[in-house]
Scaffold this active site. Structure first.
Site, short mmCIF file in Angstrom:
data_model
loop_
_atom_site.label_atom_id
_atom_site.label_comp_id
_atom_site.label_asym_id
_atom_site.label_seq_id
_atom_site.Cartn_x
_atom_site.Cartn_y
_atom_site.Cartn_z
N GLY A 26 0.82 -1.21 0.00
CA GLY A 26 0.00 0.00 0.00
C GLY A 26 0.85 1.24 0.00
N ASN A 27 0.22 2.37 0.23
CA ASN A 27 0.95 3.64 0.31
C ASN A 27 0.33 4.51 1.39
OD1 ASN A 27 -1.09 5.54 -0.98
ND2 ASN A 27 -0.89 3.96 -2.57
N ARG A 28 0.95 5.64 1.66
CA ARG A 28 0.58 6.45 2.81
C ARG A 28 -0.54 7.46 2.54
NH1 ARG A 28 4.24 5.60 6.82
NH2 ARG A 28 6.31 4.88 6.17
N SER A 29 -1.16 7.39 1.38
CA SER A 29 -2.22 8.36 1.08
C SER A 29 -3.41 8.20 2.01
CB SER A 29 -2.66 8.22 -0.37
OG SER A 29 -3.66 9.17 -0.64
#
Ligand code: C5P
Length: 229
Positions: A29-32
């Protein structure tokens, strides 16, 4: 009611960050957080638009007066975008879509090996949704806006990278977040530069809500000056 800059327009906003499954319990995933995209959906609604929000793993509360479609992976996001673009006048791709996903989805949880060898995760490119909807417009005159978090390097500024990305993707405007100075993810304030195809650059700094209002104004201006047909 009151008429706003986007009254009678249909606006599609993507927000959040995709998760790409690796095995039944893990993902990349990513930090958005989805803050900027959710703020954009709210600002577009306040400007009178009918808003569809495609939310990927939102960590903030979406507005209640928009049509919400919930997705998890880049593939689900792509399907949702491709069907919603058919009726959208404006598309704002604020979501952080994974550029890569695990090549295969393991049927069972990946175990620690007996002999101590480390597992290797093979990645593959995901389809570029923004480039796809920009090069094959679902409707004539549709205004498409992308986002880019860029750092500079020894020979190029973030703005130069943003201009190249705008041309490569074929969208109408690109919102540049400079990430050189620190994280934008999850924070309440931000600084953006908006690059358009005519080469103009507009800047805004402030809360993600203030920046969203500015971006919606900018997009409404592009939509108003776009010749349909
Ligand atoms: O190429 P990059 O990931 O920097 O581009 C960011 C922009 O492209 C964002 O607007 C994002 O929503 C969109 N994007 C996409 N599909 C991908 C990757 C990014 O639509 N696979």
């Amino acid at each position: 009611g009151e008429s706003g800059a986007l009254t009678g327009r249909r606006v599609l906003v993507t927000a959040g960050g995709t998760r790409e499954p690796l095995d039944p319990v893990r993902y990349l995933g990513n930090r958005s957080s989805g803050k900027q995209g959710v703020a954009l959906a709210r600002a577009a609604r306040a400007a009178g638009a009918d808003v569809t929000l495609i939310g990927a793993n939102l960590q903030v509360e979406p507005p209640t007066d928009v049509d919400l479609i919930t997705v998890e992976t880049s593939e689900e996001l792509r399907d949702a975008v491709l069907s919603a673009t058919a009726t959208a006048d404006v598309v704002i791709m604020a979501a952080a879509v994974a550029d890569f996903r695990p090549r295969s989805l393991a049927a069972h949880k990946i175990k620690k090996s007996e002999d101590g060898t480390d597992p290797v995760i093979e990645l593959t490119r995901t389809p570029d949704i923004l480039a796809e909807i920009s090069t094959h417009r679902a409707r004539p005159g549709q205004v498409i806006v992308g986002f880019a978090a860029e750092t500079g390097d020894a020979t190029h500024t973030p703005l130069e990278f943003a201009r190249a990305k705008l041309a490569r993707k074929g969208c109408d405007a690109l919102v540049l977040n400079e990430v050189t100075a620190g994280a934008v993810f999850g924070q309440d304030s931000t600084a953006v530069q908006v690059v358009t195809r005519d080469g103009e650059v507009a800047e805004a700094t402030g809360s993600k809500d203030d920046v969203a209002v500015f971006l919606v104004d900018t997009v409404a201006g592009i939509a108003a000056s776009t010749v349909i047909g």
